[in-house]
Enzyme design. Structure first.
Site, short mmCIF file in Angstrom:
data_model
loop_
_atom_site.label_atom_id
_atom_site.label_comp_id
_atom_site.label_asym_id
_atom_site.label_seq_id
_atom_site.Cartn_x
_atom_site.Cartn_y
_atom_site.Cartn_z
N SER A 162 0.85 -1.19 0.00
CA SER A 162 0.00 0.00 0.00
C SER A 162 0.88 1.23 0.00
O SER A 162 2.04 1.18 0.44
CB SER A 162 -0.89 0.00 1.25
OG SER A 162 -1.47 1.27 1.46
N TYR A 188 0.08 -0.17 10.73
CA TYR A 188 -0.34 -0.52 9.38
C TYR A 188 0.79 -0.25 8.38
O TYR A 188 1.11 -1.10 7.54
CB TYR A 188 -1.59 0.26 9.00
CG TYR A 188 -2.06 0.00 7.58
CD1 TYR A 188 -2.57 -1.23 7.22
CD2 TYR A 188 -2.00 1.02 6.61
CE1 TYR A 188 -3.01 -1.47 5.91
CE2 TYR A 188 -2.44 0.78 5.32
CZ TYR A 188 -2.94 -0.47 4.98
OH TYR A 188 -3.36 -0.70 3.69
#
Length: 330
Positions: A162, A188
């Site tokens: 990501s 994350y």
């Protein structure tokens, strides 16, 4: 064929940020190929599975929620669903064992499942939850399926990273937030950096046998991954217009599921990438190498492509998840 080297820089791809899964797969046939797609029964994963199956591949979708997966995929004749919980090493090994017992090569493995910005938790090993699920679960799964990938002789492994990797490198001194305060976005980002570094390390180990690896930023797509976000957090991403409808603006990284699935499918199938790997891709192309300090823009940060950091992550992953390629895993 497997010694071609591409730098971490864009190439002349015929596709772009607005390209869809259908665009990328228009001229691709995968008859006789076997693919596994984690997270393949919702969101981007579902788009990938349907695209691969309609191109002729036999696709296995491992799922924690079997009923939901079967309902989503019951109209796809080339798809089978099997049980898998990426947070449970025993479940991973059992799933891989069933796959290997079928004695067929594995040509495509797309590690698409994941979690984002979850409340603080650790798995039974004491590993922070996002790192455990997003990275270690897929590390162990890929390791357990390694014999089938080698058997293919020409296989690709695609890991869903990501742009969130820009938020944080892997903190090897405190990967599980024992000494530092927990931040769900830093956690994350760390897990997404790990996904990218895993592709670097895996490609180094597999390329001589024809197993190549890539990591992918799919774009910003509002879907199940956002289930832990508040309405205020979702609004901050600018994904809704004044009437509450979803904004589709791929030039700003706001994509539909079909657009979001395109880059992973491109990495999995494009002839342009034959014989190369270890690269981070976005917008159906190899991403540029971003400058230190850039956040929220296109490109991959150097810490997510560094082969030294990739080897450090590999050693930590084997310590936490079992030695890669060992049978059985311990």
């Amino acid at each position: 064929m497997h010694r071609t080297i591409f730098p971490q820089a864009p190439i002349a791809s015929p596709f772009h940020a607005a390209s869809t899964a259908a665009d990328v797969m228009a001229d691709i046939r995968l008859d006789g190929k076997h693919a596994i797609v984690t997270g393949g029964y919702s969101g981007l994963g579902l788009e990938m599975v349907r695209s691969l199956a309609r191109a002729g591949a036999q696709v296995t979708v491992p799922a924690r929620d079997l009923a939901r997966a079967r309902q989503a995929l019951d109209d796809e004749p080339n798809v089978i669903v099997d049980a898998l919980d990426l947070a449970d090493p025993a479940s991973i090994d059992a799933f891989a064992g069933r796959c290997l017992a079928m004695r067929r090569p594995l040509h495509l493995l797309i590690n698409s499942a994941g979690v984002m910005a979850t409340p603080f938790a650790r798995d039974p090993r004491g590993v922070e939850w996002q790192f455990a699920v997003n990275h270690l679960g897929h590390f162990r799964l890929t390791a357990a399926l390694w014999p089938a990938l080698l058997e293919a002789g020409d296989a690709r492994v695609v890991s869903m990273s990501s742009r969130g990797h820009q938020l944080a490198p892997v903190d090897f001194d405190d990967v599980s937030f024992v000494r530092r305060p927990y931040d769900k976005w830093i956690a994350y980002g760390q897990s997404k950096t790990a996904n990218a570094l895993f592709a670097v390390g895996l490609d180094r180990r597999g390329r001589a046998a024809g197993v190549r690896a890539f990591s992918v930023h799919p774009g910003s797509v509002l879907g199940p991954l956002a289930r832990h976000l508040t309405p205020e957090e979702i609004a901050a991403f600018g994904v809704h217009d004044a009437d509450g409808g979803l904004v589709v603006a791929p030039e700003r990284d706001l994509k539909t599921p079909a657009q979001g699935a395109a880059t992973a499918l491109w990495c999995a199938t494009s002839p342009l990438l034959q014989g190369v790997g270890g690269l981070y891709c976005e917008d159906c192309n190899i991403a540029r190498l971003a400058e230190d300090g850039e956040t929220g823009r296109s490109g991959v940060r150097p810490w997510a492509t560094d082969p030294v950091q990739a080897e450090r992550l590999w050693a930590l992953s084997e310590q936490l998840a079992g030695k890669f390629g060992a049978r059985p895993l311990t």
